[in-house]
Design a protein around this motif. Structure first.
Motif, PDB file in Angstrom:
ATOM      1  N   SER A  99      -5.108 -52.094 -10.811  1.00  0.00           N
ATOM      2  CA  SER A  99      -4.436 -51.574 -12.002  1.00  0.00           C
ATOM      3  C   SER A  99      -4.366 -50.056 -11.981  1.00  0.00           C
ATOM      4  N   ASP A 100      -3.624 -49.527 -12.934  1.00  0.00           N
ATOM      5  CA  ASP A 100      -3.605 -48.096 -13.216  1.00  0.00           C
ATOM      6  C   ASP A 100      -4.428 -47.827 -14.474  1.00  0.00           C
ATOM      7  N   ILE A 101      -4.799 -46.569 -14.660  1.00  0.00           N
ATOM      8  CA  ILE A 101      -5.520 -46.112 -15.854  1.00  0.00           C
ATOM      9  C   ILE A 101      -4.653 -45.088 -16.569  1.00  0.00           C
ATOM     10  N   HIS A 102      -4.534 -45.228 -17.887  1.00  0.00           N
ATOM     11  CA  HIS A 102      -3.807 -44.242 -18.684  1.00  0.00           C
ATOM     12  C   HIS A 102      -4.682 -43.819 -19.868  1.00  0.00           C
ATOM     13  N   CYS A 103      -5.154 -42.591 -19.833  1.00  0.00           N
ATOM     14  CA  CYS A 103      -6.023 -42.083 -20.899  1.00  0.00           C
ATOM     15  C   CYS A 103      -5.187 -41.417 -21.990  1.00  0.00           C
ATOM     16  N   VAL A 104      -5.582 -41.589 -23.218  1.00  0.00           N
ATOM     17  CA  VAL A 104      -4.865 -41.000 -24.348  1.00  0.00           C
ATOM     18  C   VAL A 104      -4.847 -39.472 -24.279  1.00  0.00           C
ATOM     19  N   THR A 105      -5.779 -38.879 -23.531  1.00  0.00           N
ATOM     20  CA  THR A 105      -5.809 -37.418 -23.385  1.00  0.00           C
ATOM     21  C   THR A 105      -4.790 -36.910 -22.369  1.00  0.00           C
ATOM     22  N   THR A 106      -3.890 -37.779 -21.923  1.00  0.00           N
ATOM     23  CA  THR A 106      -2.660 -37.508 -21.152  1.00  0.00           C
ATOM     24  C   THR A 106      -2.790 -37.617 -19.638  1.00  0.00           C
ATOM     25  N   TRP A 107      -3.961 -37.981 -19.086  1.00  0.00           N
ATOM     26  CA  TRP A 107      -4.023 -38.170 -17.642  1.00  0.00           C
ATOM     27  C   TRP A 107      -3.895 -39.650 -17.284  1.00  0.00           C
TER      28      TRP A 107
END
Length: 230
Positions: A99-107
């Motif tokens: 999977s991919d990771i998407h953090c709310v802090t934009t990275w």
């Protein structure tokens, strides 16, 4: 809200990314679940940017957990609540997820291989009552996060013990970290200790402090003022 962000621990040192050869091996492995978002032509959601490291982000201190004392409780709207120790939990059927990771802090961090216990394995442990529509994930440090039952039982959701074939460290959520690939990464609770099945939705820790109740990165569901929740 600002004070909580000031207390977040942020260290940019992370594990080495997977090699191209390893990624190709993973994609060819029929036993690995490939999260659908990794198949998008553009894998970076709106407002995000790609990084290679794995930042350490959380409120409060790292939870250093003794697995001999760790318990995982399944509670709420089930016929009979159940509790497992660490050995019982990790002896459940194992699954691998890419999977991919998407953090709310934009990275965003692409190409992650996880191994652990699928959320679907929980269905084999308890009888979930039909009125259960949501879950609350409980974790050490009094952390919680909410999910719809549909999001929780997506085929690529798991309680991970390894990342890129290395044991997950305490700073990244050991011994057990939930991974919910299709939602912002705060939903992937570190140091998980249980699941509570619920009839009605209610906010967890970050949702009570300004974050969206759902958290779809492709819709930029970052903050609760974007939510219909009252």
């Amino acid at each position: 809200m600002r004070g909580l962000f000031n207390n977040i621990k942020n260290k940019m040192k992370g594990e080495e990314p997977l090699t191209v050869e390893k990624i190709n091996d993973i994609l060819a492995d029929k036993d690995t679940i490939i999260s659908e978002d990794t198949k998008r032509k553009n894998r970076i959601p709106p407002g995000q940017h790609e990084i290679k490291s794995w930042p350490v982000l959380h409120a409060g201190s790292v939870q250093n957990i003794d697995t001999s004392k760790w318990k995982f409780k399944i509670s709420g709207l089930v016929e009979e609540e159940k509790e497992l120790n660490y050995e019982e939990f990790i002896s459940l059927p194992q699954t691998k997820v890419f999977s991919d990771i998407h953090c709310v802090t934009t990275w965003s961090k692409l190409n992650n291989l996880w191994e652990g216990v699928s959320s679907k394995a929980i269905k084999e442990l308890v009888d979930i009552l039909p009125e259960a529509k949501y879950v609350m994930i409980h974790a050490s440090g009094n952390f919680t996060t909410n999910l719809s039952i549909e999001d929780f039982f997506e085929h690529d959701v798991l309680f991970a013990t390894t990342h890129n074939q290395n044991p997950i460290t305490s700073k990244h959520g050991a011994p057990i970290r939930l991974v919910v690939p299709k939602l912002y990464f705060w939903k992937s609770a570190k140091w998980a200790t249980g699941i509570e099945f619920m009839e009605k939705d209610k906010p967890g820790f970050w949702e009570s402090n300004g974050y969206h109740m759902h958290g779809d990165p492709w819709k930029e569901e970052r903050y609760n003022w974007q939510s219909n929740y009252i």
